[in-house]
Motif scaffolding. Structure first.
Motif, PDB file in Angstrom:
ATOM      1  N   ARG A  69       0.824  -1.213   0.000  1.00 31.77           N
ATOM      2  CA  ARG A  69       0.000   0.000   0.000  1.00 31.77           C
ATOM      3  C   ARG A  69       0.858   1.263   0.000  1.00 31.77           C
ATOM      4  N   GLU A  70       2.131   1.145   0.344  1.00 31.55           N
ATOM      5  CA  GLU A  70       3.031   2.289   0.177  1.00 31.55           C
ATOM      6  C   GLU A  70       3.166   2.619  -1.307  1.00 31.55           C
ATOM      7  N   ARG A  71       3.214   1.590  -2.117  1.00 29.47           N
ATOM      8  CA  ARG A  71       3.347   1.763  -3.577  1.00 29.47           C
ATOM      9  C   ARG A  71       1.986   2.042  -4.219  1.00 29.47           C
ATOM     10  N   TYR A  72       0.951   1.357  -3.734  1.00 31.05           N
ATOM     11  CA  TYR A  72      -0.412   1.463  -4.277  1.00 31.05           C
ATOM     12  C   TYR A  72      -1.362   1.798  -3.125  1.00 31.05           C
ATOM     13  N   PRO A  73      -1.518   3.071  -2.778  1.00 31.18           N
ATOM     14  CA  PRO A  73      -2.313   3.446  -1.596  1.00 31.18           C
ATOM     15  C   PRO A  73      -3.754   2.932  -1.591  1.00 31.18           C
ATOM     16  N   GLU A  74      -4.348   2.772  -2.740  1.00 32.18           N
ATOM     17  CA  GLU A  74      -5.745   2.322  -2.818  1.00 32.18           C
ATOM     18  C   GLU A  74      -5.861   0.832  -3.116  1.00 32.18           C
ATOM     19  N   LEU A  75      -4.793   0.079  -2.920  1.00 31.82           N
ATOM     20  CA  LEU A  75      -4.775  -1.347  -3.253  1.00 31.82           C
ATOM     21  C   LEU A  75      -5.836  -2.120  -2.469  1.00 31.82           C
ATOM     22  N   PRO A  76      -6.753  -2.787  -3.150  1.00 33.53           N
ATOM     23  CA  PRO A  76      -7.699  -3.664  -2.453  1.00 33.53           C
ATOM     24  C   PRO A  76      -6.943  -4.864  -1.855  1.00 33.53           C
ATOM     25  N   VAL A  77      -7.199  -5.132  -0.581  1.00 31.37           N
ATOM     26  CA  VAL A  77      -6.529  -6.214   0.134  1.00 31.37           C
ATOM     27  C   VAL A  77      -7.570  -7.219   0.591  1.00 31.37           C
ATOM     28  N   ASN A  78      -7.302  -8.487   0.282  1.00 35.35           N
ATOM     29  CA  ASN A  78      -8.195  -9.581   0.656  1.00 35.35           C
ATOM     30  C   ASN A  78      -7.405 -10.571   1.490  1.00 35.35           C
ATOM     31  N   PHE A  79      -7.783 -10.703   2.764  1.00 34.87           N
ATOM     32  CA  PHE A  79      -7.067 -11.588   3.672  1.00 34.87           C
ATOM     33  C   PHE A  79      -7.673 -12.982   3.669  1.00 34.87           C
ATOM     34  N   ILE A  80      -6.798 -13.978   3.797  1.00 32.38           N
ATOM     35  CA  ILE A  80      -7.197 -15.370   3.969  1.00 32.38           C
ATOM     36  C   ILE A  80      -6.610 -15.812   5.303  1.00 32.38           C
ATOM     37  N   SER A  81      -7.429 -16.464   6.125  1.00 36.85           N
ATOM     38  CA  SER A  81      -6.973 -16.901   7.436  1.00 36.85           C
ATOM     39  C   SER A  81      -7.498 -18.297   7.745  1.00 36.85           C
ATOM     40  N   ALA A  82      -6.821 -18.959   8.652  1.00 40.37           N
ATOM     41  CA  ALA A  82      -7.246 -20.292   9.075  1.00 40.37           C
ATOM     42  C   ALA A  82      -8.458 -20.225   9.995  1.00 40.37           C
ATOM     43  N   ASP A  83      -8.699 -19.059  10.600  1.00 45.33           N
ATOM     44  CA  ASP A  83      -9.819 -18.928  11.530  1.00 45.33           C
ATOM     45  C   ASP A  83     -10.270 -17.472  11.598  1.00 45.33           C
ATOM     46  N   GLU A  84     -11.198 -17.198  12.500  1.00 45.08           N
ATOM     47  CA  GLU A  84     -11.759 -15.848  12.652  1.00 45.08           C
ATOM     48  C   GLU A  84     -10.885 -14.932  13.504  1.00 45.08           C
ATOM     49  N   GLY A  85      -9.775 -15.452  14.045  1.00 42.60           N
ATOM     50  CA  GLY A  85      -8.962 -14.725  15.014  1.00 42.60           C
ATOM     51  C   GLY A  85      -8.426 -13.382  14.569  1.00 42.60           C
ATOM     52  N   ASP A  86      -8.225 -13.195  13.281  1.00 44.34           N
ATOM     53  CA  ASP A  86      -7.657 -11.940  12.784  1.00 44.34           C
ATOM     54  C   ASP A  86      -8.697 -10.998  12.185  1.00 44.34           C
ATOM     55  N   ARG A  87      -9.961 -11.376  12.238  1.00 44.86           N
ATOM     56  CA  ARG A  87     -11.007 -10.592  11.564  1.00 44.86           C
ATOM     57  C   ARG A  87     -11.108  -9.160  12.110  1.00 44.86           C
ATOM     58  N   THR A  88     -11.063  -8.969  13.414  1.00 46.45           N
ATOM     59  CA  THR A  88     -11.190  -7.631  13.993  1.00 46.45           C
ATOM     60  C   THR A  88     -10.022  -6.751  13.572  1.00 46.45           C
ATOM     61  N   ASP A  89      -8.795  -7.283  13.643  1.00 45.45           N
ATOM     62  CA  ASP A  89      -7.631  -6.510  13.208  1.00 45.45           C
ATOM     63  C   ASP A  89      -7.705  -6.226  11.712  1.00 45.45           C
ATOM     64  N   ALA A  90      -8.196  -7.181  10.948  1.00 47.89           N
ATOM     65  CA  ALA A  90      -8.333  -6.994   9.498  1.00 47.89           C
ATOM     66  C   ALA A  90      -9.328  -5.869   9.200  1.00 47.89           C
ATOM     67  N   LEU A  91     -10.411  -5.832   9.942  1.00 51.11           N
ATOM     68  CA  LEU A  91     -11.412  -4.780   9.766  1.00 51.11           C
ATOM     69  C   LEU A  91     -10.806  -3.410  10.056  1.00 51.11           C
TER      70      LEU A  91
END
Length: 116
Positions: A69-91
């Motif tokens: 995102r330093e290079r592409y400030p508007e870059l859409p990011v899609n996270f993949i995780s093994a569980d829901e544990g990172d969802r709040t931080d991802a949000l």
């Protein structure tokens, strides 16, 4: 569109790449299981969207997304995780979608359709 797909597990990376291509057949997908090579690719080649696993070493998905995102400030990011544990931080980080692995075309479509 040029998608960058990152997952440390080769089997999961193949499935992620296959799923992206199934959902977005006109996109080019650059798959990587090495985070540093993926970031280098992103700085040297156009990236329009990022799909990355969250829990990786030496760089996790948050670090990879921040760098790109330093290079592409508007870059859409899609996270993949093994569980829901990172969802709040991802949000809080501002991702565009959050998918629980294993990724399939159906789970990818569902995650991309969610309102974040």
């Amino acid at each position: 569109m040029n998608a960058l797909a990152i997952h440390p597990d080769p089997k999961e990376l193949r499935e992620l790449t296959r799923s992206i291509r199934a959902v977005h057949p006109d996109w080019k997908v650059a798959p990587f299981n090495d985070q540093m090579l993926a970031v280098k690719h992103g700085f040297n080649n156009q990236v329009d969207v990022l799909y990355t696993f969250v829990r990786m070493r030496p760089l996790d998905g948050f670090a990879v997304a921040r760098m790109l995102r330093e290079r592409y400030p508007e870059l859409p990011v899609n996270f993949i995780s093994a569980d829901e544990g990172d969802r709040t931080d991802a949000l809080r980080f501002g991702v565009n979608s959050y998918t629980i692995s294993p990724v399939t075309p159906e789970t990818l479509r569902t995650a991309e359709a969610e309102e974040w």
